[in-house]
Design an enzyme around this catalytic site. Structure first.
Site, PDB file in Angstrom:
ATOM      1  N   CYS A  31      15.250  49.015  -8.042  1.00  0.00           N
ATOM      2  CA  CYS A  31      15.761  49.924  -9.070  1.00  0.00           C
ATOM      3  C   CYS A  31      16.448  49.555 -10.434  1.00  0.00           C
ATOM      4  O   CYS A  31      16.830  48.546 -10.506  1.00  0.00           O
ATOM      5  CB  CYS A  31      16.875  50.730  -8.365  1.00  0.00           C
ATOM      6  N   GLU A  32      15.809  49.814 -11.379  1.00  0.00           N
ATOM      7  CA  GLU A  32      15.946  49.395 -12.665  1.00  0.00           C
ATOM      8  C   GLU A  32      17.373  49.537 -13.218  1.00  0.00           C
ATOM      9  O   GLU A  32      17.752  49.148 -14.285  1.00  0.00           O
ATOM     10  CB  GLU A  32      15.001  49.790 -13.736  1.00  0.00           C
ATOM     11  N   HIS A  33      18.041  50.778 -12.778  1.00  0.00           N
ATOM     12  CA  HIS A  33      19.613  51.007 -13.058  1.00  0.00           C
ATOM     13  C   HIS A  33      20.371  50.220 -12.461  1.00  0.00           C
ATOM     14  O   HIS A  33      21.462  49.821 -13.027  1.00  0.00           O
ATOM     15  CB  HIS A  33      19.543  52.455 -12.817  1.00  0.00           C
ATOM     16  N   HIS A  34      20.194  49.676 -11.172  1.00  0.00           N
ATOM     17  CA  HIS A  34      21.311  48.612 -10.360  1.00  0.00           C
ATOM     18  C   HIS A  34      20.839  47.469  -9.957  1.00  0.00           C
ATOM     19  O   HIS A  34      21.583  46.830  -9.525  1.00  0.00           O
ATOM     20  CB  HIS A  34      21.690  49.655  -9.482  1.00  0.00           C
ATOM     21  N   GLN A  44      11.648  55.423  -9.103  1.00  0.00           N
ATOM     22  CA  GLN A  44      10.785  56.143  -8.048  1.00  0.00           C
ATOM     23  C   GLN A  44       9.668  56.779  -8.716  1.00  0.00           C
ATOM     24  O   GLN A  44       8.554  57.022  -8.247  1.00  0.00           O
ATOM     25  CB  GLN A  44      11.482  56.523  -6.715  1.00  0.00           C
ATOM     26  N   HIS A  61      17.251  54.454  -1.393  1.00  0.00           N
ATOM     27  CA  HIS A  61      17.672  53.622  -2.238  1.00  0.00           C
ATOM     28  C   HIS A  61      19.097  53.070  -2.175  1.00  0.00           C
ATOM     29  O   HIS A  61      19.892  53.619  -1.639  1.00  0.00           O
ATOM     30  CB  HIS A  61      18.019  54.358  -3.514  1.00  0.00           C
ATOM     31  N   CYS A 121      20.963  51.598  -3.801  1.00  0.00           N
ATOM     32  CA  CYS A 121      22.225  51.857  -4.978  1.00  0.00           C
ATOM     33  C   CYS A 121      22.833  53.242  -4.415  1.00  0.00           C
ATOM     34  O   CYS A 121      23.839  53.472  -5.079  1.00  0.00           O
ATOM     35  CB  CYS A 121      21.581  51.828  -6.128  1.00  0.00           C
TER      36      CYS A 121
END
Ligand code: ZN
Length: 184
Positions: free
Chosen positions: A76-79, A117, A145, A147
């Site tokens: 995941c590119e956010h976390h 995703q 996920h 996260c």
């Protein structure tokens, strides 16, 4: 290409940032270990799906082809935490098919990089349309996920489902119904 020195420096700073002693035995090799691991986890950035999808075979039939339960792991590119699960791919050939392993390889190309995703689902569908030129393509991804399950709302086992439709799948609901019947 990954830059080992930058990753190692960043990991050392990160460890210091969370209050760790970077010189203790268990962490001494960690920056180097993570730098090496990044080659694999983000290796999809150096790859092109056309390498897998451009090699097609001619077929007469234009029946739906489904490859289901393709296991994948992405980040995941956010976390920068893993999300992982199953991808299901369907397409309606227009005279051409690819070897089934090539669909799994295409998933890997886009999964082995920082991702969302929804974006992963769309990129796989777009690659199929671009390199194989089928009449239509549908990609469905179910993923957990970390996260969401390790932190925050903490719902272990909860899955996010995304769907991308291209070509005839966008205009013919009967094809989507057939996909879900074949998926069961
Ligand atoms: Zn996340």
């Amino acid at each position: 290409m990954t830059d080992h020195e930058k990753i190692k420096q960043a990991v050392r700073l990160f460890l210091e940032g969370i209050g760790e002693d970077v010189s203790r035995e268990g962490l001494r090799e960690t920056p180097e270990r993570i730098a090496r691991m990044c080659e694999e986890l983000y290796g999809g950035m150096d790859q092109d799906a056309s390498a897998h999808l451009a090699k097609t075979f001619n077929v007469e039939s234009s029946g739906m082809v489904i490859e289901k339960d393709i296991t994948f792991y992405s980040t995941c590119e956010h976390h920068i935490l893993p999300f992982y699960g199953k991808a299901h791919i369907a397409y309606i050939p227009d005279g051409k098919v690819v070897g089934l392993s090539k669909l799994a390889r295409t998933v890997e190309v886009y999964a082995r990089r920082l991702q969302l995703q929804e974006q992963l689902t769309g990129q796989i569908a777009d690659a199929l349309m671009k390199y194989m030129q089928p009449k239509g393509a549908l990609v469905m991804i179910e993923a957990e996920h970390m996260c969401m399950t390790m932190r925050g709302i903490k719902k272990p086992g909860s899955r996010t489902v995304t769907l991308a439709k291209r070509g005839v799948f966008e205009t013919d609901p009967a094809l989507e119904e057939q996909f879900f019947r074949m998926l069961r």
